[in-house]
Write an enzyme that holds these catalytic residues in place. Structure first.
Site, PDB file in Angstrom:
ATOM      1  N   GLU A  46     113.454 -25.288  53.086  1.00 42.96           N
ATOM      2  CA  GLU A  46     113.686 -27.590  53.091  1.00 42.96           C
ATOM      3  C   GLU A  46     113.777 -28.235  54.525  1.00 42.96           C
ATOM      4  O   GLU A  46     112.701 -29.097  54.014  1.00 42.96           O
ATOM      5  CB  GLU A  46     115.676 -27.715  52.937  1.00 42.96           C
ATOM      6  CG  GLU A  46     115.901 -27.027  51.595  1.00 42.96           C
ATOM      7  CD  GLU A  46     116.178 -26.037  51.660  1.00 42.96           C
ATOM      8  OE1 GLU A  46     118.015 -25.324  51.224  1.00 42.96           O
ATOM      9  OE2 GLU A  46     116.066 -24.705  52.675  1.00 42.96           O
ATOM     10  N   ALA A 153     104.704   9.935  41.037  1.00 44.81           N
ATOM     11  CA  ALA A 153     103.605   9.743  39.998  1.00 44.81           C
ATOM     12  C   ALA A 153     103.762  11.403  39.093  1.00 44.81           C
ATOM     13  O   ALA A 153     103.803  11.863  39.705  1.00 44.81           O
ATOM     14  CB  ALA A 153     102.331   9.974  41.179  1.00 44.81           C
ATOM     15  N   ASP A 201     105.702  17.832  52.968  1.00 44.60           N
ATOM     16  CA  ASP A 201     104.071  16.607  52.789  1.00 44.60           C
ATOM     17  C   ASP A 201     104.525  16.318  53.404  1.00 44.60           C
ATOM     18  O   ASP A 201     103.607  15.642  54.425  1.00 44.60           O
ATOM     19  CB  ASP A 201     104.698  15.529  51.804  1.00 44.60           C
ATOM     20  CG  ASP A 201     105.031  16.333  50.165  1.00 44.60           C
ATOM     21  OD1 ASP A 201     104.217  17.190  50.418  1.00 44.60           O
ATOM     22  OD2 ASP A 201     105.144  14.844  49.135  1.00 44.60           O
TER      23      ASP A 201
END
Length: 341
Positions: A46, A153, A201
Site C-alpha cells: 500500500e 524424482a 549424495d
C-alpha cells in the site's frame, strides 16, 4: 484485483515470513499508482502504491481514488508502521480487499479500523486466487506449522534411485528440471533431507543454478554420525541439524535435540514454526518422504518422472492426492499433487 495478484507474486521468496501483497490505486477507472511488498522489513504494498501515485499526481487526487489490495491492510506496528494509518491519513475513500489477514495481530482489525474512519470497504474479490497465492502464509498462521512441499524424482518404472548409484545413473531428470528445482529452492524458506541422502549424495541444497537467496538447510542426523566435511555442514548457509544428543549453536550450524522415541515429524514442524519458517521443501530420501506422507504432514507434492528405466532399486514413496497440474519439461513429466483434505 488480478493485477494486484500479479504484483504480489513478484515478492515470492523475498518477503517471507510476511505475506505477498500487491496494491494499486484507481481514479476514474484508471490506474494511477501500483506497488507490491518487495522484501521482508521493507515498505508494504500500500505504501509503495501510494508513493507511486504521488510521483505524477497531487495528493488531493487520493481522496477520490479506490485502493485495491490483495490482503487486508495491517493495523499494527511491526517492522513498518500500520498501513491503515496511512490510508486514513491520505483520505482514500474506498478500499477493495481480496481477503482478510489470518495473522492474529490483524485478523479483521484493519478492516474494522478503516470502516470506523468512514472508508467504504469491499472484501472477497478474487479471494480464492489470493488465498492460493498466500497458501504458505495462511497455513503457517492457521495450522501453526510450515507449508510442506514434498519433491522427488522417479524413473519410468517407479524407482527414485538404483541399488548401486554411479555417475551414469545419479540423475534421473534432465538439466532443465534440475534448474527448475533450484528456482523452487529460491522461493521457499527451508529445505530438508535425511541422513542417507546427506551421506550418499553430499548435496549443497543451494540455489547455485538460479538467482536468489539460499534456503535454510535442515538435515536429520539422529546420532550425529554425519562427517564434518559434507557440504551441508560447511557453515556457509544457516543449517539446522536435527538430532537426539544435543542442542547448541556453532556459527550458522544449529543443533536441535528432539525425542526420537516419539513421533518426530510433529516435533520438527513445531520447531520450524517456532523459528518462523513458513515453508519447507522435503527433498528426500525415500524414508523421510514416506514419514511425512504417513503422518499426513504435507500440502503439495512435486513429482518428476524422468525418461529412464532403472529396472531395480529404491522404490518411490507411496502417495496419493488430487492432481493440481501436469507439466512436460523436455522428456521429463512433472505432476503437482495437492493433499486432499
Amino acid at each position: 484485483m488480478q493485477r494486484c495478484l500479479q504484483l504480489a507474486s513478484l515478492g515470492l521468496g523475498k518477503v517471507a515470513p510476511n505475506p505477498m501483497v500487491g496494491a494499486l490505486l484507481v481514479h476514474n477507472g484508471k490506474i494511477i499508482g501500483e506497488g507490491y511488498h518487495h522484501r521482508f522489513g521493507e515498505a508494504h504494498a500500500e505504501v509503495n502504491a501510494i508513493a507511486d501515485a504521488l510521483k505524477s499526481h497531487p495528493e488531493s487526487i487520493l481522496s477520490d481514488a479506490t485502493l485495491y489490495v490483495s490482503l487486508e491492510p495491517c493495523s499494527h506496528h511491526g517492522k513498518t508502521p500500520p498501513c491503515c494509518d496511512l490510508i486514513i491519513q491520505k483520505k482514500i475513500r474506498q478500499v477493495v480487499i481480496a481477503h482478510q489477514d489470518p495473522f492474529a495481530q490483524v485478523n479483521g482489525e484493519g478492516i474494522q479500523l478503516l470502516k470506523k474512519n468512514g472508508i467504504d470497504v469491499i472484501t472477497g474479490i478474487c479471494e480464492k486466487e489470493a488465498r492460493e497465492l498466500n497458501r504458505r502464509f495462511i497455513c503457517f498462521h492457521a495450522e501453526h506449522r510450515p507449508y510442506v512441499i514434498l519433491k522427488f524424482a522417479q524413473s519410468r518404472d517407479g524407482f527414485i534411485s538404483p541399488k548401486h548409484p554411479d555417475l551414469n545413473t545419479r540423475w534421473i531428470t534432465n538439466t532443465t528440471s534440475r534448474k527448475l528445482v533450484h528456482k523452487w529452492r529460491s522461493e521457499e524458506m527451508a529445505i530438508m533431507v535425511g541422513t542417507k541422502t546427506a551421506l550418499l549424495d553430499n548435496p549443497e541444497l543451494t540455489v547455485r543454478d538460479w538467482p536468489g537467496d539460499n534456503p535454510i538447510r535442515i538435515v536429520i542426523d539422529r546420532g550425529l554420525k554425519l562427517p564434518s566435511h559434507l557440504h551441508l555442514l560447511n557453515g556457509l548457509v544457516k543449517t539446522l541439524i536435527i538430532n537426539e544428543k544435543k542442542s547448541e549453536q556453532h556459527g550458522l550450524n544449529e543443533f536441535i535435540c528432539l525425542n526420537f522415541q516419539e513421533a518426530v515429524i510433529p516435533q520438527i514442524l513445531n520447531v520450524l514454526h517456532k523459528q518462523t519458517i513458513q515453508s519447507i521443501i522435503v527433498e528426500g530420501g525415500m524414508q523421510l518422504l514416506q514419514k511425512f506422507i504417513d503422518a499426513s504432514a504435507w500440502d503439495e507434492a512435486r513429482i518428476f518422472t524422468g525418461n529412464k528405466w532403472l529396472g531395480d532399486g529404491i522404490p518411490a514413496p507411496t502417495i496419493s492426492g488430487s492432481i493440481k497440474e501436469r507439466i512436460k519439461i523436455d522428456d521429463d513429466q512433472l505432476i503437482i499433487l495437492k493433499k486432499e483434505s
